[in-house]
Motif scaffolding. Structure first.
Motif, PDB file in Angstrom:
ATOM      1  N   GLY A  14       0.806  -1.213   0.000  1.00  0.00           N
ATOM      2  CA  GLY A  14       0.000   0.000   0.000  1.00  0.00           C
ATOM      3  C   GLY A  14       0.836   1.258   0.000  1.00  0.00           C
ATOM      4  N   SER A  15       0.327   2.293   0.669  1.00  0.00           N
ATOM      5  CA  SER A  15       0.907   3.622   0.515  1.00  0.00           C
ATOM      6  C   SER A  15       2.220   3.814   1.273  1.00  0.00           C
ATOM      7  N   CYS A  69       0.235   9.046  10.296  1.00  0.00           N
ATOM      8  CA  CYS A  69      -0.002   8.079   9.221  1.00  0.00           C
ATOM      9  C   CYS A  69      -0.297   6.708   9.814  1.00  0.00           C
ATOM     10  N   PHE A 120      -0.665   2.918   8.599  1.00  0.00           N
ATOM     11  CA  PHE A 120      -0.500   1.930   7.539  1.00  0.00           C
ATOM     12  C   PHE A 120      -0.894   0.524   7.994  1.00  0.00           C
ATOM     13  N   LYS A 132      -2.965  -1.942   5.900  1.00  0.00           N
ATOM     14  CA  LYS A 132      -3.181  -1.118   4.703  1.00  0.00           C
ATOM     15  C   LYS A 132      -4.347  -0.139   4.868  1.00  0.00           C
ATOM     16  N   ASP A 135      -3.940   3.050   5.403  1.00  0.00           N
ATOM     17  CA  ASP A 135      -3.459   4.119   4.517  1.00  0.00           C
ATOM     18  C   ASP A 135      -4.213   5.434   4.734  1.00  0.00           C
ATOM     19  N   LYS A 195      -6.966   9.715   2.305  1.00  0.00           N
ATOM     20  CA  LYS A 195      -6.792   8.312   1.953  1.00  0.00           C
ATOM     21  C   LYS A 195      -5.577   8.240   1.041  1.00  0.00           C
ATOM     22  N   MET A 196      -4.464   7.795   1.607  1.00  0.00           N
ATOM     23  CA  MET A 196      -3.221   7.767   0.845  1.00  0.00           C
ATOM     24  C   MET A 196      -3.261   6.663  -0.208  1.00  0.00           C
ATOM     25  N   GLU A 197      -2.628   6.921  -1.332  1.00  0.00           N
ATOM     26  CA  GLU A 197      -2.640   5.980  -2.450  1.00  0.00           C
ATOM     27  C   GLU A 197      -1.260   5.904  -3.086  1.00  0.00           C
ATOM     28  N   TYR A 198      -0.756   4.685  -3.222  1.00  0.00           N
ATOM     29  CA  TYR A 198       0.531   4.461  -3.875  1.00  0.00           C
ATOM     30  C   TYR A 198       0.296   4.449  -5.383  1.00  0.00           C
ATOM     31  N   TYR A 216       4.834   6.998   0.637  1.00  0.00           N
ATOM     32  CA  TYR A 216       4.652   8.368   1.137  1.00  0.00           C
ATOM     33  C   TYR A 216       5.839   8.797   1.977  1.00  0.00           C
TER      34      TYR A 216
END
Length: 526
Positions: free
Chosen positions: A285-286, A462, A464, A467, A469, A490-493, A502
């Motif tokens: 994930g991110s 953050c 994680f 996931k 994220d 909503k973090m996104e890779y 990130y």
């Protein structure tokens, strides 16, 4: 790697003794767990390449468009790592790497590296789509340098360099169809007429239903050659494939070596006492691509990876002491005499303009100055970054915004293509705390309000874990009482744009008139 928060027992008649027993049992069990845990590093350290020299391990990795680039990490136990150097300060002096004239190299820069030790020299090689070159760095002192730099065209994708016993130097590279060349003795280029297809058959044993992938890494053990690659079955997961040969020219026979959790791409490492491991990584994930170690045993001259074909959670290695301070760290911006101006955990987003930052103009502060006009944050220079890390982390910064000019934006960010910012802006001489999100690829200010003082504290948390994220943004006027600002991100890779986990980033850019500056008193990670 496991992290645990303190648990407090609130006494209640009738259940207090049970809770006390459970708590004591839990803490004793944890205290007795002195093993290493996967992932070895819960942070973005992808495309690992690793060597052992005596009792010391060195590892290189990918950091793409960051500067300095190709981090060199050191360990004595394969678990606890610290950054000790970089292969280069800047890869090249071109517009895309300098973030000028509207150019950038997000998602490119230097990719998968290869680290080797041969005849008293350390070699680190990489390739870059940005320069369309293969770059090789050579030194006798991997921790202090200096580095000799060699480069030639083209950029050989995910290559591995191999110094054979007979003095020949080979490079294997490619995606699906793997090729081999022989390098000149001084590594300055390719010997004419030596290119050949090494492995053309794309049918991998064990019914993986896909062709051979990338990530070549070559090893020689007891006279046999072992070539590691990945394959990625359609609808499946990244998978380790190993080919074996008695001669480097082949014939090669291959087998599927590991297919679990998507943990793949890497190679072999042994310990002084005879243990073997595969070093690999996993997309998570991110937070990015995180390293794993998987035990290896040898059966009929094949390395067998995993425990019953699975990636174990615990390992017969010393426990981790955490990523702080070796991979990530706090910074008071007050380097002692003889220390570098910035600790090695920091990297700039693209090549910096070194005339526009300082830790000496105001002792105990990082000063970021503006030198031009930028309309987009991702195209602005001199954002100073370091990794976020899992399963949960926070980054906190204290700022003095006295010298922001009209149109200036400064603060703390969670950096990726879909970034989030918490900071201070100057609008017509008045300062405002703000939060901006880029989750839709159009930066949107979600909240702002007037700031009546020049000292402000900013924080990003953050998560994680599993996931999740999620990044959350906060501000404080006294460093004690924190207030949420804006909305969670909503973090996104993103693969094709930034292609990295990130990062926390400290930024300052001008949208109207250059010449202002911000002073960061400190940055702290938890």
């Amino acid at each position: 790697m496991m992290y645990f928060k303190k648990r407090f027992i609130f006494w209640n008649k009738g259940i207090s003794s049970v809770l006390l027993f459970v708590s004591l049992f839990y803490n004793v069990a944890f205290a007795q767990d002195n093993s290493a845990h996967n992932p070895i590093l819960f942070a973005d350290v992808p495309d690992l390449s690793m060597i052992r020299v005596g009792d010391t391990y060195y590892m290189s990795s990918t950091t793409m468009h960051m500067s300095p680039g190709v981090p060199i990490m050191k360990s004595k136990d394969l678990v606890n790592w610290s950054i000790v150097n970089y292969a280069y300060d800047t890869l090249a002096n071109i517009d895309a790497l300098n973030l000028v004239n509207g150019e950038s190299t997000y998602g490119r820069g230097s990719w998968a590296s290869c680290i080797r030790y041969h005849n008293g020299f350390y070699y680190v090689s990489t390739f870059a789509q940005t320069t369309n070159k293969t770059h090789i760095f050579k030194t006798k002192d991997i921790e202090k340098g200096p580095w000799e730099t060699i480069s030639f065209s083209p950029a050989y994708h995910d290559h591995t360099i191999f110094f054979d016993d007979d003095g020949h130097i080979y490079m294997i590279w490619g995606v699906r169809k793997l090729r081999m060349i022989e390098l000149k003795d001084d590594l300055s280029g390719v010997k004419d007429g030596t290119e050949r297809i090494l492995i053309e058959d794309t049918n991998i044993p064990s019914g993986s239903n896909s062709g051979l992938g990338e990530g070549s890494q070559l090893f020689k053990v007891n006279g046999k050659y072992y070539l590691f690659n990945i394959t990625w079955p359609r609808g499946g997961m990244r998978t380790v494939v190993i080919h074996r040969a008695d001669k480097i020219t082949g014939p090669w026979e291959g087998r599927l070596a590991l297919q679990d959790l998507g943990v793949a791409q890497g190679g072999l490492i042994d310990t002084p006492d005879g243990k073997w491991f595969a070093y690999l990584f996993r997309d998570f994930g991110s937070v990015g691509r995180i390293p794993y170690l998987v035990p290896v045993k040898w059966e009929e001259d094949w390395p067998v990876i995993g425990v019953n074909g699975k990636v174990p959670e615990t390992l017969d290695l010393p426990a981790s002491k955490g990523l702080i301070p070796g991979i990530v760290n706090s910074d008071e911006f007050d380097p002692k005499k003889g220390e570098p101006a910035l600790p090695l955990v920091w990297q700039w987003n693209h090549n910096p303009d070194n005339s526009l930052w300082s830790v000496t103009e105001r002792k105990g502060f990082l000063r970021l100055k503006t030198g031009r006009i930028d309309s987009l944050f991702l195209k602005s220079r001199n954002t100073l970054t370091q990794r976020t890390f899992g399963p949960e982390c926070s980054g906190i910064a204290k700022l003095d915004v006295s010298n922001l000019r009209d149109g200036d934006f400064a603060g703390l960010c969670a950096l990726q293509r879909k970034f989030g910012q918490v900071g201070v802006k100057n609008v017509a001489g008045k300062k405002y705390v703000f939060m901006v999100t880029n989750k839709t690829d159009t930066p949107m200010e979600l909240e702002s309000f007037p700031l009546s003082q020049n000292q402000v504290y900013l924080k990003i948390e953050c998560n994680f874990r599993d996931k999740a994220d999620i990044a959350r943004f906060f501000y404080s006027l006294d460093g004690k009482t924190w207030t949420v600002i804006g909305e969670p991100l909503k973090m996104e890779y993103t693969l094709m744009e930034h292609f990295m986990g990130y990062r926390f980033g400290l930024f300052n850019y001008a949208t109207k008139k250059p010449g202002g500056f911000v002073d960061f008193d400190w940055f702290r990670v938890n």
